[in-house]
Write a protein that holds these residues in place. Structure first.
Motif, PDB file in Angstrom:
ATOM      1  N   GLU A 177       4.522   9.068  -3.176  1.00 56.71           N
ATOM      2  CA  GLU A 177       5.823   8.466  -3.446  1.00 56.71           C
ATOM      3  C   GLU A 177       5.847   7.778  -4.804  1.00 56.71           C
ATOM      4  O   GLU A 177       6.836   7.845  -5.538  1.00 56.71           O
ATOM      5  N   LEU A 178       4.757   7.090  -5.137  1.00 55.38           N
ATOM      6  CA  LEU A 178       4.688   6.426  -6.442  1.00 55.38           C
ATOM      7  C   LEU A 178       4.767   7.441  -7.577  1.00 55.38           C
ATOM      8  O   LEU A 178       5.461   7.224  -8.577  1.00 55.38           O
ATOM      9  N   GLY A 213      12.386   9.426  -2.654  1.00 56.87           N
ATOM     10  CA  GLY A 213      12.128   9.227  -1.236  1.00 56.87           C
ATOM     11  C   GLY A 213      11.262   8.014  -0.951  1.00 56.87           C
ATOM     12  O   GLY A 213      10.580   7.953   0.076  1.00 56.87           O
ATOM     13  N   LEU A 214      11.292   7.023  -1.859  1.00 56.81           N
ATOM     14  CA  LEU A 214      10.501   5.814  -1.668  1.00 56.81           C
ATOM     15  C   LEU A 214      11.042   5.041  -0.469  1.00 56.81           C
ATOM     16  O   LEU A 214      12.252   4.846  -0.334  1.00 56.81           O
ATOM     17  N   ASP A 215      10.148   4.630   0.410  1.00 55.09           N
ATOM     18  CA  ASP A 215      10.567   3.855   1.571  1.00 55.09           C
ATOM     19  C   ASP A 215      11.211   2.546   1.103  1.00 55.09           C
ATOM     20  O   ASP A 215      10.706   1.894   0.181  1.00 55.09           O
ATOM     21  N   GLN A 236       0.861  -1.183   0.000  1.00 52.18           N
ATOM     22  CA  GLN A 236       0.000   0.000   0.000  1.00 52.18           C
ATOM     23  C   GLN A 236       0.902   1.239   0.000  1.00 52.18           C
ATOM     24  O   GLN A 236       1.011   1.969   0.972  1.00 52.18           O
ATOM     25  N   VAL A 237       1.552   1.454  -1.138  1.00 56.47           N
ATOM     26  CA  VAL A 237       2.513   2.535  -1.253  1.00 56.47           C
ATOM     27  C   VAL A 237       1.779   3.868  -1.359  1.00 56.47           C
ATOM     28  O   VAL A 237       0.836   3.991  -2.144  1.00 56.47           O
ATOM     29  N   ALA A 279      16.386  -3.989  -5.229  1.00 56.56           N
ATOM     30  CA  ALA A 279      17.149  -3.924  -3.985  1.00 56.56           C
ATOM     31  C   ALA A 279      18.569  -4.405  -4.233  1.00 56.56           C
ATOM     32  O   ALA A 279      18.761  -5.506  -4.757  1.00 56.56           O
ATOM     33  N   PRO A 280      19.587  -3.610  -3.884  1.00 64.07           N
ATOM     34  CA  PRO A 280      20.975  -4.067  -4.001  1.00 64.07           C
ATOM     35  C   PRO A 280      21.259  -5.133  -2.938  1.00 64.07           C
ATOM     36  O   PRO A 280      21.127  -4.882  -1.740  1.00 64.07           O
TER      37      PRO A 280
END
Length: 245
Positions: free
Chosen positions: A100-101, A140-142, A95-96, A149-150
């Protein structure tokens, strides 16, 4: 065909070549909003908000998928449909916050230099993943909502992004098909130039095959009549049954 140079000259931008965009495919008008919402299995009001933005609590918000409002309810293009398919997949897992999206899509659009970045295979190649990581951070995406993801020196797609990517087939870097069926083994596909963009297997509309079986014909009979495999008929019936449930 036309070429768009990636915006900017950052270190990461330099890793990517210019994008060749098929205007006739990506800009092809495919569906009414109601049809697109039905195929994506999302509420029509939700789809309209993704495409056109809208007012929430007295504040006017910009679109998420489109660069700017078109006004009213214009037809949904293939590129818009594909990006809405990503939003559908991603919102089901996270539930972004829309703020931010919206910021993330804007950043990725600018960095890849194309209006619909998630309609390109290039976004999921290594250099594209680097751009996604940069866009995530700038927007600024959480971290729990990341697409990439690295991990251990590698750029890995997160589960929602991987599920979206696995539903796609590409031709010349551009999404040429999307699997609407949740089952990853399904042969049901939506292609912009097959059956007017309706779900199909082996070029036959799934609703046509389902109607034949629903009327009493056996799987083998329908397969023989249409010159396809019983497996494809089963997938068509499975997909249409799931939609009707």
């Amino acid at each position: 065909m036309w070429v768009i140079q990636p915006a900017g000259k950052s270190r990461i931008d330099a890793l990517c070549d210019p994008v060749v965009v098929s205007v006739t495919v990506l800009d092809q008008e495919m569906y009414t909003e109601a049809e697109a919402a039905r195929l994506l299995a999302v509420p029509p009001t939700t789809l309209n908000y993704w495409l056109e933005g809208g007012e929430r609590r007295g504040k006017l918000y910009e679109p998420i998928v489109r660069e700017a409002r078109k006004g009213g309810h214009p037809p949904v293009t293939w590129a818009e449909f594909v990006e809405c398919a990503w939003l559908r997949q991603y919102r089901r897992k996270h539930q972004v916050p829309m703020k931010e999206l919206r910021a993330f899509i804007t950043q990725l659009r600018d960095k890849l230099g194309v209006p619909y970045p998630l309609a390109h295979a290039r976004a999921f190649a290594y250099a594209g993943k680097l751009l996604i990581v940069e866009a995530q951070e700038v927007a600024g995406l959480d971290p729990e909502y990341y697409l990439v993801a690295p991990v251990g020196g590698q750029m890995l797609l997160t589960p929602p992004a991987e599920e979206y990517h696995e539903r796609l087939q590409y031709e010349d870097d551009i999404v040429a098909a999307w699997r609407p069926h949740d089952d990853p083994n399904s042969s049901v596909l939506i292609r912009p130039n097959v059956r007017f963009g309706r779900p199909s297997v082996a070029g036959i509309s799934t609703d046509v095959l389902w109607e034949q079986v629903d009327a009493g014909a056996s799987i083998d009979e329908v397969a023989m009549d249409f010159g396809i495999t019983p497996r494809d008929v089963r997938w068509a019936v499975s997909y249409e049954s799931a939609r009707a449930a």
